[in-house]
Write a protein that holds these residues in place. Structure first.
Motif, mmCIF file in Angstrom:
data_model
loop_
_atom_site.group_PDB
_atom_site.id
_atom_site.type_symbol
_atom_site.label_atom_id
_atom_site.label_comp_id
_atom_site.label_asym_id
_atom_site.label_seq_id
_atom_site.Cartn_x
_atom_site.Cartn_y
_atom_site.Cartn_z
ATOM 1 N N SER A 19 -8.095 75.589 27.724
ATOM 2 C CA SER A 19 -8.852 75.070 26.587
ATOM 3 C C SER A 19 -8.925 73.548 26.647
ATOM 4 N N ASP A 32 -4.398 88.080 27.593
ATOM 5 C CA ASP A 32 -5.848 88.041 27.403
ATOM 6 C C ASP A 32 -6.538 86.912 28.170
ATOM 7 N N GLN A 34 -9.558 84.409 27.233
ATOM 8 C CA GLN A 34 -10.348 83.933 26.107
ATOM 9 C C GLN A 34 -11.490 83.032 26.603
ATOM 10 N N ARG A 70 -10.994 92.946 24.260
ATOM 11 C CA ARG A 70 -9.695 93.069 23.582
ATOM 12 C C ARG A 70 -9.779 92.716 22.099
ATOM 13 N N ALA A 71 -10.410 91.547 21.771
ATOM 14 C CA ALA A 71 -10.409 91.135 20.364
ATOM 15 C C ALA A 71 -11.453 90.066 20.104
ATOM 16 N N VAL A 72 -12.039 90.109 18.902
ATOM 17 C CA VAL A 72 -12.867 89.015 18.403
ATOM 18 C C VAL A 72 -11.910 87.991 17.803
ATOM 19 N N MET A 73 -12.013 86.730 18.253
ATOM 20 C CA MET A 73 -11.022 85.710 17.899
ATOM 21 C C MET A 73 -11.541 84.684 16.898
ATOM 22 N N SER A 74 -12.755 84.863 16.377
ATOM 23 C CA SER A 74 -13.324 83.869 15.455
ATOM 24 C C SER A 74 -14.146 84.562 14.389
ATOM 25 N N LEU A 161 -15.507 82.995 19.662
ATOM 26 C CA LEU A 161 -14.410 83.129 20.619
ATOM 27 C C LEU A 161 -14.087 84.600 20.777
ATOM 28 N N PHE A 162 -14.061 85.045 22.029
ATOM 29 C CA PHE A 162 -13.792 86.453 22.317
ATOM 30 C C PHE A 162 -12.732 86.536 23.401
ATOM 31 N N ALA A 163 -11.979 87.653 23.394
ATOM 32 C CA ALA A 163 -10.911 87.851 24.382
ATOM 33 C C ALA A 163 -11.065 89.202 25.068
#
Length: 210
Positions: A19, A32, A34, A70-74, A161-163
């Protein structure tokens, strides 16, 4: 005919993300990958694969990478996500790569398709492939022994942001990214088949004048 399909799992120590808010470190080897933009911070995903040795005359006919959501991060998800094949070599120590290293790696090809937020969901597997005209870039990486992909998201100044899974968690091994390559010997060159036509020869002396 005579082609083979190689299914290659990633190198764990070079699988994860970096990042812009942590320019001197990385998050490799975690659960993950990201990618995206959140609160002014840019996240880049990294997945690297060690490539097998190929005979010098081997031709790559198709290649694709898949990632398992895996997951939506935002809270907001806008824009598009893209997977890039970047220039790399086994001689480089990618396990210590920083955000600056990843962000400035030369892009050799952008895989198709790009993904929109509706394409990104936990449990959904995303597939990205190289077009026929891009396969020479991957062929070049075989000489370097490694293929490195950088995932960027919310391009064009959007936010989201996605993972994806790395497969490093216990029980999630089957969700690891996979690079699939179809290769084989060069296609045989078509041989020309002679075409025989029957011709009629007319003797002018035997033709009566009108």
């Amino acid at each position: 005919d005579n082609t083979e399909l190689a299914e290659i799992v990633p190198i764990t120590r070079t699988l994860g993300w970096v990042s812009s808010s942590e320019p001197s470190g990385n998050h490799f080897g975690g659960p993950d990958i990201q990618a995206g933009m959140l609160g002014g911070t840019r996240f880049l995903g990294v997945a690297q694969f060690a490539l097998p040795k190929l005979a010098t005359d081997t031709v790559i006919y198709a290649a694709a990478i898949d990632l398992s959501g895996r997951a939506v991060m935002s809270p907001r998800m806008t824009g598009q996500w893209a997977v890039n094949l970047v220039e790399s070599s086994l001689d480089e120590v990618w396990a210590t790569r920083t955000y600056t290293d990843v962000a400035t790696a030369p892009v050799l090809a952008t895989l198709n398709p790009t993904s929109r937020p509706s394409d990104l969901r936990p449990g959904l597997r995303n597939f990205y492939h190289l077009e026929p005209g891009q396969l020479s870039a991957l062929q070049h990486q075989f000489n370097r022994g490694v293929a490195t992909f950088v995932i960027e998201g919310a391009i064009d100044g959007e936010e989201g942001l996605f993972a994806w899974h790395t497969g490093n968690e216990s029980g999630a091994e089957s969700l690891a990214p996979m690079l699939r390559i179809n290769s084989g010997p060069p296609a045989p060159t078509p041989t020309a088949t002679p075409v025989v036509t029957n011709t009629l020869t007319v003797n002018a002396s035997s033709v009566s004048p009108p």
